[in-house]
Design a protein around this motif. Structure first.
Motif, PDB file in Angstrom:
ATOM      1  N   MET A   1       0.834  -1.184   0.000  1.00 28.76           N
ATOM      2  CA  MET A   1       0.000   0.000   0.000  1.00 28.76           C
ATOM      3  C   MET A   1       0.874   1.241   0.000  1.00 28.76           C
ATOM      4  O   MET A   1       1.789   1.340   0.801  1.00 28.76           O
ATOM      5  N   GLY A   2       0.582   2.159  -0.868  1.00 32.74           N
ATOM      6  CA  GLY A   2       1.276   3.417  -0.901  1.00 32.74           C
ATOM      7  C   GLY A   2       2.679   3.367  -1.475  1.00 32.74           C
ATOM      8  O   GLY A   2       3.359   4.371  -1.541  1.00 32.74           O
ATOM      9  N   ASP A   3       3.123   2.204  -1.896  1.00 35.81           N
ATOM     10  CA  ASP A   3       4.469   2.086  -2.456  1.00 35.81           C
ATOM     11  C   ASP A   3       4.489   2.716  -3.835  1.00 35.81           C
ATOM     12  O   ASP A   3       3.519   2.622  -4.588  1.00 35.81           O
ATOM     13  N   PRO A   4       5.600   3.363  -4.197  1.00 38.43           N
ATOM     14  CA  PRO A   4       5.684   3.960  -5.531  1.00 38.43           C
ATOM     15  C   PRO A   4       5.523   2.947  -6.666  1.00 38.43           C
ATOM     16  O   PRO A   4       5.250   3.329  -7.793  1.00 38.43           O
ATOM     17  N   ALA A   5       5.694   1.675  -6.371  1.00 39.48           N
ATOM     18  CA  ALA A   5       5.555   0.653  -7.412  1.00 39.48           C
ATOM     19  C   ALA A   5       4.116   0.179  -7.558  1.00 39.48           C
ATOM     20  O   ALA A   5       3.847  -0.839  -8.173  1.00 39.48           O
ATOM     21  N   LYS A   6       3.147   0.914  -7.013  1.00 37.79           N
ATOM     22  CA  LYS A   6       1.739   0.547  -7.119  1.00 37.79           C
ATOM     23  C   LYS A   6       1.297   0.279  -8.552  1.00 37.79           C
ATOM     24  O   LYS A   6       0.438  -0.560  -8.785  1.00 37.79           O
ATOM     25  N   PRO A   7       1.869   0.956  -9.565  1.00 33.96           N
ATOM     26  CA  PRO A   7       1.454   0.644 -10.941  1.00 33.96           C
ATOM     27  C   PRO A   7       1.568  -0.839 -11.290  1.00 33.96           C
ATOM     28  O   PRO A   7       0.849  -1.325 -12.160  1.00 33.96           O
ATOM     29  N   ALA A   8       2.447  -1.571 -10.629  1.00 32.80           N
ATOM     30  CA  ALA A   8       2.563  -3.009 -10.897  1.00 32.80           C
ATOM     31  C   ALA A   8       1.238  -3.704 -10.603  1.00 32.80           C
ATOM     32  O   ALA A   8       0.806  -4.576 -11.362  1.00 32.80           O
ATOM     33  N   TRP A   9       0.589  -3.324  -9.521  1.00 28.58           N
ATOM     34  CA  TRP A   9      -0.719  -3.908  -9.182  1.00 28.58           C
ATOM     35  C   TRP A   9      -1.759  -3.481 -10.201  1.00 28.58           C
ATOM     36  O   TRP A   9      -2.600  -4.285 -10.619  1.00 28.58           O
ATOM     37  N   ASP A  10      -1.737  -2.216 -10.584  1.00 30.75           N
ATOM     38  CA  ASP A  10      -2.710  -1.723 -11.565  1.00 30.75           C
ATOM     39  C   ASP A  10      -2.565  -2.453 -12.895  1.00 30.75           C
ATOM     40  O   ASP A  10      -3.569  -2.826 -13.517  1.00 30.75           O
ATOM     41  N   LEU A  11      -1.327  -2.685 -13.324  1.00 27.23           N
ATOM     42  CA  LEU A  11      -1.091  -3.411 -14.575  1.00 27.23           C
ATOM     43  C   LEU A  11      -1.622  -4.839 -14.487  1.00 27.23           C
ATOM     44  O   LEU A  11      -2.195  -5.356 -15.447  1.00 27.23           O
ATOM     45  N   LEU A  12      -1.436  -5.472 -13.334  1.00 25.42           N
ATOM     46  CA  LEU A  12      -1.949  -6.834 -13.158  1.00 25.42           C
ATOM     47  C   LEU A  12      -3.476  -6.836 -13.162  1.00 25.42           C
ATOM     48  O   LEU A  12      -4.096  -7.698 -13.797  1.00 25.42           O
ATOM     49  N   CYS A  13      -4.085  -5.889 -12.470  1.00 25.39           N
ATOM     50  CA  CYS A  13      -5.557  -5.824 -12.448  1.00 25.39           C
ATOM     51  C   CYS A  13      -6.120  -5.600 -13.853  1.00 25.39           C
ATOM     52  O   CYS A  13      -7.108  -6.237 -14.234  1.00 25.39           O
ATOM     53  N   ASP A  14      -5.488  -4.724 -14.619  1.00 29.50           N
ATOM     54  CA  ASP A  14      -5.940  -4.480 -15.992  1.00 29.50           C
ATOM     55  C   ASP A  14      -5.807  -5.749 -16.840  1.00 29.50           C
ATOM     56  O   ASP A  14      -6.701  -6.070 -17.636  1.00 29.50           O
ATOM     57  N   ALA A  15      -4.711  -6.462 -16.667  1.00 23.80           N
ATOM     58  CA  ALA A  15      -4.500  -7.702 -17.428  1.00 23.80           C
ATOM     59  C   ALA A  15      -5.535  -8.755 -17.036  1.00 23.80           C
ATOM     60  O   ALA A  15      -6.058  -9.465 -17.895  1.00 23.80           O
ATOM     61  N   LYS A  16      -5.846  -8.841 -15.758  1.00 17.71           N
ATOM     62  CA  LYS A  16      -6.845  -9.825 -15.298  1.00 17.71           C
ATOM     63  C   LYS A  16      -8.220  -9.474 -15.847  1.00 17.71           C
ATOM     64  O   LYS A  16      -8.972 -10.367 -16.275  1.00 17.71           O
ATOM     65  N   GLU A  17      -8.559  -8.213 -15.875  1.00 21.89           N
ATOM     66  CA  GLU A  17      -9.846  -7.800 -16.451  1.00 21.89           C
ATOM     67  C   GLU A  17      -9.900  -8.122 -17.944  1.00 21.89           C
ATOM     68  O   GLU A  17     -10.934  -8.578 -18.444  1.00 21.89           O
ATOM     69  N   ALA A  18      -8.798  -7.909 -18.649  1.00 23.46           N
ATOM     70  CA  ALA A  18      -8.738  -8.256 -20.072  1.00 23.46           C
ATOM     71  C   ALA A  18      -8.906  -9.759 -20.253  1.00 23.46           C
ATOM     72  O   ALA A  18      -9.641 -10.219 -21.140  1.00 23.46           O
ATOM     73  N   TYR A  19      -8.231 -10.525 -19.415  1.00 23.06           N
ATOM     74  CA  TYR A  19      -8.341 -11.980 -19.449  1.00 23.06           C
ATOM     75  C   TYR A  19      -9.804 -12.406 -19.253  1.00 23.06           C
ATOM     76  O   TYR A  19     -10.319 -13.226 -20.012  1.00 23.06           O
ATOM     77  N   ASP A  20     -10.456 -11.842 -18.245  1.00 25.41           N
ATOM     78  CA  ASP A  20     -11.853 -12.202 -17.968  1.00 25.41           C
ATOM     79  C   ASP A  20     -12.751 -11.887 -19.155  1.00 25.41           C
ATOM     80  O   ASP A  20     -13.616 -12.696 -19.516  1.00 25.41           O
TER      81      ASP A  20
END
Length: 109
Positions: A1-20
């Motif tokens: 939470m709050g880490d500057p690398a948060k975009p890594a989570w966002d990229l994974l969430c976007d990929a999972k939504e695309a997969y679904d």
């Protein structure tokens, strides 16, 4: 939470939504299995631990590259254009090599 690398989570969430979205209409069992295995690679391992700025730059750079490559491969399995953000590094790291790949020492307390 709050880490500057948060975009890594966002990229994974976007990929999972695309997969679904794609898998809703995918009827080929081999394609479903290949995409599912690739999604598991993206969701597994210790990807997010390696993005911490306390890790050495060399280690972070390697894991950053590998993580983004896994996501790109997932988009290829889905026959989708990957987002441009996957061409940009997520994290750089600036920690001491002493901490590369090992647990951090306790610091007072």
């Amino acid at each position: 939470m709050g880490d500057p690398a948060k975009p890594a989570w966002d990229l994974l969430c976007d990929a999972k939504e695309a997969y679904d979205r794609v898998m809703q209409g995918e009827s080929d069992p081999a394609q479903r299995a290949a995409a599912g295995r690739q999604l598991a690679r993206c969701e597994s391992s210790d990807w997010f631990w390696w993005f911490g700025d306390y890790n050495p730059a060399d280690a972070v750079s390697q894991f950053d590259h590998l993580y983004r490559r896994q996501l790109l491969t997932l988009y290829r399995h889905l026959n989708l254009q990957p987002p441009g953000e996957l061409t940009l590094p997520i994290s750089t790291g600036n920690g001491s090599p002493e901490h590369g790949g090992v647990m951090r020492r306790a610091t007072g307390g």
